[in-house]
Write an enzyme that holds these catalytic residues in place. Structure first.
Site, PDB file in Angstrom:
ATOM      1  N   GLY A  11       0.839  -1.205   0.000  1.00 55.38           N
ATOM      2  CA  GLY A  11       0.000   0.000   0.000  1.00 55.38           C
ATOM      3  C   GLY A  11       0.871   1.249   0.000  1.00 55.38           C
ATOM      4  NE  ARG A  72      -2.371  -4.370  -1.568  1.00 59.17           N
ATOM      5  CZ  ARG A  72      -2.000  -3.671  -0.495  1.00 59.17           C
ATOM      6  NH1 ARG A  72      -0.921  -4.017   0.175  1.00 59.17           N
ATOM      7  NH2 ARG A  72      -2.695  -2.630  -0.091  1.00 59.17           N
ATOM      8  CG  ASP A 103       3.878  -7.290   8.395  1.00 58.48           C
ATOM      9  OD1 ASP A 103       4.719  -7.439   9.290  1.00 58.48           O
ATOM     10  OD2 ASP A 103       3.173  -8.214   7.935  1.00 58.48           O
ATOM     11  N   GLY A 104       4.192  -6.731   4.818  1.00 63.74           N
ATOM     12  CA  GLY A 104       4.318  -7.739   3.768  1.00 63.74           C
ATOM     13  C   GLY A 104       5.588  -7.525   2.957  1.00 63.74           C
ATOM     14  CB  THR A 125       2.281   0.975   6.155  1.00 63.98           C
ATOM     15  OG1 THR A 125       0.886   0.743   6.420  1.00 63.98           O
ATOM     16  CG2 THR A 125       3.052   0.596   7.403  1.00 63.98           C
ATOM     17  CG  ASP A 127      -2.198  -0.087   7.681  1.00 66.86           C
ATOM     18  OD1 ASP A 127      -3.038   0.775   7.393  1.00 66.86           O
ATOM     19  OD2 ASP A 127      -1.997  -1.107   6.994  1.00 66.86           O
ATOM     20  CG  ASP A 129       0.804  -2.549  10.163  1.00 66.35           C
ATOM     21  OD1 ASP A 129       1.707  -1.927   9.582  1.00 66.35           O
ATOM     22  OD2 ASP A 129       0.055  -3.342   9.570  1.00 66.35           O
ATOM     23  NE  ARG A 171      -3.157  -4.771   5.188  1.00 66.61           N
ATOM     24  CZ  ARG A 171      -2.303  -5.159   4.260  1.00 66.61           C
ATOM     25  NH1 ARG A 171      -1.559  -6.222   4.446  1.00 66.61           N
ATOM     26  NH2 ARG A 171      -2.163  -4.483   3.153  1.00 66.61           N
TER      27      ARG A 171
HETATM   28  P1  ADP Z   1       2.454  -4.062   2.723  1.00 66.09           P
HETATM   29  O1  ADP Z   1       3.903  -4.101   2.419  1.00 66.09           O
HETATM   30  O2  ADP Z   1       1.873  -2.682   2.623  1.00 66.09           O
HETATM   31  O3  ADP Z   1       2.121  -4.773   4.029  1.00 66.09           O
HETATM   32  P2  ADP Z   1       1.465  -6.413   1.257  1.00 66.09           P
HETATM   33  O4  ADP Z   1       1.125  -7.187   2.491  1.00 66.09           O
HETATM   34  O5  ADP Z   1       0.517  -6.478   0.110  1.00 66.09           O
HETATM   35  O6  ADP Z   1       1.683  -4.854   1.559  1.00 66.09           O
HETATM   36  O7  ADP Z   1       2.892  -6.919   0.774  1.00 66.09           O
HETATM   37  C1  ADP Z   1       3.503  -6.362  -0.380  1.00 66.09           C
HETATM   38  C2  ADP Z   1       4.146  -7.459  -1.206  1.00 66.09           C
HETATM   39  O8  ADP Z   1       5.195  -8.066  -0.464  1.00 66.09           O
HETATM   40  C3  ADP Z   1       3.222  -8.630  -1.565  1.00 66.09           C
HETATM   41  O9  ADP Z   1       2.408  -8.321  -2.675  1.00 66.09           O
HETATM   42  C4  ADP Z   1       4.245  -9.707  -1.895  1.00 66.09           C
HETATM   43  O10 ADP Z   1       4.780  -9.514  -3.180  1.00 66.09           O
HETATM   44  C5  ADP Z   1       5.348  -9.417  -0.878  1.00 66.09           C
HETATM   45  N1  ADP Z   1       5.189 -10.328   0.274  1.00 66.09           N
HETATM   46  C6  ADP Z   1       4.280 -10.251   1.266  1.00 66.09           C
HETATM   47  N2  ADP Z   1       4.409 -11.277   2.127  1.00 66.09           N
HETATM   48  C7  ADP Z   1       5.417 -12.050   1.662  1.00 66.09           C
HETATM   49  C8  ADP Z   1       6.028 -13.259   2.091  1.00 66.09           C
HETATM   50  N3  ADP Z   1       5.632 -13.889   3.189  1.00 66.09           N
HETATM   51  N4  ADP Z   1       7.052 -13.739   1.347  1.00 66.09           N
HETATM   52  C9  ADP Z   1       7.476 -13.098   0.246  1.00 66.09           C
HETATM   53  N5  ADP Z   1       6.937 -11.961  -0.206  1.00 66.09           N
HETATM   54  C10 ADP Z   1       5.927 -11.437   0.472  1.00 66.09           C
HETATM   55  O1  F6P Z   2      -1.924  -1.114   4.348  1.00 70.00           O
HETATM   56  C1  F6P Z   2      -2.501   0.080   3.907  1.00 70.00           C
HETATM   57  C2  F6P Z   2      -3.966  -0.106   3.621  1.00 70.00           C
HETATM   58  O2  F6P Z   2      -4.486   1.135   3.179  1.00 70.00           O
HETATM   59  C3  F6P Z   2      -4.804  -0.662   4.771  1.00 70.00           C
HETATM   60  O3  F6P Z   2      -5.092   0.340   5.727  1.00 70.00           O
HETATM   61  C4  F6P Z   2      -6.003  -1.192   4.046  1.00 70.00           C
HETATM   62  O4  F6P Z   2      -6.628  -2.224   4.769  1.00 70.00           O
HETATM   63  C5  F6P Z   2      -5.405  -1.728   2.765  1.00 70.00           C
HETATM   64  O5  F6P Z   2      -4.154  -1.057   2.581  1.00 70.00           O
HETATM   65  C6  F6P Z   2      -6.261  -1.509   1.542  1.00 70.00           C
HETATM   66  O6  F6P Z   2      -5.644  -2.152   0.489  1.00 70.00           O
HETATM   67  P1  F6P Z   2      -6.038  -1.892  -1.053  1.00 70.00           P
HETATM   68  O7  F6P Z   2      -5.459  -0.569  -1.441  1.00 70.00           O
HETATM   69  O8  F6P Z   2      -5.400  -3.016  -1.753  1.00 70.00           O
HETATM   70  O9  F6P Z   2      -7.524  -1.860  -1.114  1.00 70.00           O
END
Ligand code: ADP
Ligand code: F6P
Length: 319
Positions: A11, A72, A103-104, A125, A127, A129, A171
């Protein structure tokens, strides 16, 4: 290490551009060649990689979103996907990577580090978090966006003597709802980290009305339930007419606040320093107003600690 790269992932958050600018400028200042990877891990797999110069990041410090775009990327969650990413990095002679995201994205950076590419995570982010850092880039801007919305809704709530429920992003985390609810003087705040009892909420609303309160603002974090669901539950319990406002993606946009620009600059620069020391598997953050770096793996152990004293305070001040 001679050549490093930067990407934004997950995000988007206001201040990501300021962090990209810091990585590129500090990297060049410290003698690195710096590349940018477009569209997060997806672009890395596809080889969307360009060389950056000092001027490539001009005029972006004040802009929301991310000039590098974000994505993503399900493929990066697979071993095959990550191997393609490593092959691209090797093809371009990139020896270290700064990942700006949530985090992801940090989990992805950790996995890539295990495959021999030193990665540093810069927390960005709305969030807030990410474990180990008091603040993430984008949280402060989003907070002010939500406060502005609450203030505006308060005007119409007062005029019509209505109760409003405002749904805030985050989230699974309640930080944005809690901080915005406290700052916006909300009567009730619901966050995933604390149990909420509908009967108690209704009692508080009714006792407020009894004391002459003409309107109420309820802030609910999306991780608890939707504002529409909550309105339904309260209506069933108390027969109250309620208006609902879901703030949505407006919370992710806008020019970054001064605070977000500053921490983004500091975090981006520190990430470059860590790579200069040939270290990977590191997260950047802030604790007690100091920029810190710490073990990336520790981000995934246990859950982030939200200050429940602040939650209690919000209850005490909103009676
Ligand atoms: P954010 O970084 O904002 O938390 P996401 O959770 O969508 O957003 O994570 C971003 C990208 O990071 C995912 O689309 C994926 O490509 C990668 N990712 C997330 N979790 C994992 C994981 N456990 N292992 C490898 N890549 C990951
Ligand atoms: O992680 C940032 C965030 O905006 C969260 O607060 C929310 O739950 C999520 O991303 C929304 O994701 P998307 O933009 O994929 O709808």
């Amino acid at each position: 290490m001679k050549k490093i790269a930067v990407l934004t992932s997950g995000g988007d958050a206001p201040g990501m551009n300021a962090a990209v600018r810091a990585v590129v400028r500090k990297g060049i200042h410290d003698g690195f060649e710096v590349s940018a990877i477009y569209n997060g891990y997806q672009g890395l797999i596809e080889g969307k990689i360009v060389d950056m110069e000092l001027g490539s990041v001009g005029d972006i410090i004040h802009r929301g979103g991310t000039i590098l775009r974000s994505a993503r990327c399900p493929e990066f969650r697979t071993v095959e996907g990550r191997e393609k990413a490593v092959a691209q990095l090797k093809r371009h002679g990139i020896e270290g990577l700064v990942v700006i995201g949530g985090d992801g994205s940090f989990r992805g950076a950790y996995e890539l580090t295990k495959l021999g590419i030193p990665c540093v995570g810069v927390p960005a982010t709305i969030d807030n978090d990410i474990k180990g850092t008091d603040f993430t880039i984008g949280f402060d801007t989003a907070l002010n966006t939500v406060i502005d919305a609450i203030d505006k809704i308060r005007d119409t709530a007062t005029s019509h003597e209505r109760t409003f429920i405002i749904e805030v992003m985050g989230r699974d985390a309640g930080d944005l709802a809690l901080w915005a609810g406290l700052a916006g003087g909300a009567e009730t705040i619901l966050i995933p980290e604390a149990d909420s009892d509908i009967k108690d909420i209704v009692e508080r609303l009714e006792s407020g009305t009894g004391r002459g309160k003409k309107h109420s603002i309820i802030v609910v974090a999306e991780g608890v339930m939707s504002a529409t669901e909550l309105a339904k539950v309260i209506k069933e319990e108390a027969g109250m007419e309620i208006r609902v406002s879901v703030l949505g993606h407006v919370q992710r946009g806008g020019s970054p606040s001064g605070r977000d620009r500053v921490i983004a600059s500091q975090f981006g620069a520190r990430a470059v320093e860590v790579l200069k020391e040939n270290r990977g598997g590191v997260a950047i953050g802030m604790q007690n107003h100091k920029v810190i770096d710490y073990d990336l793996q520790s981000v995934f152990e246990g859950s982030e600690h939200l200050d429940l004293k602040m939650f209690d305070l919000s209850k005490q001040l909103s009676i």
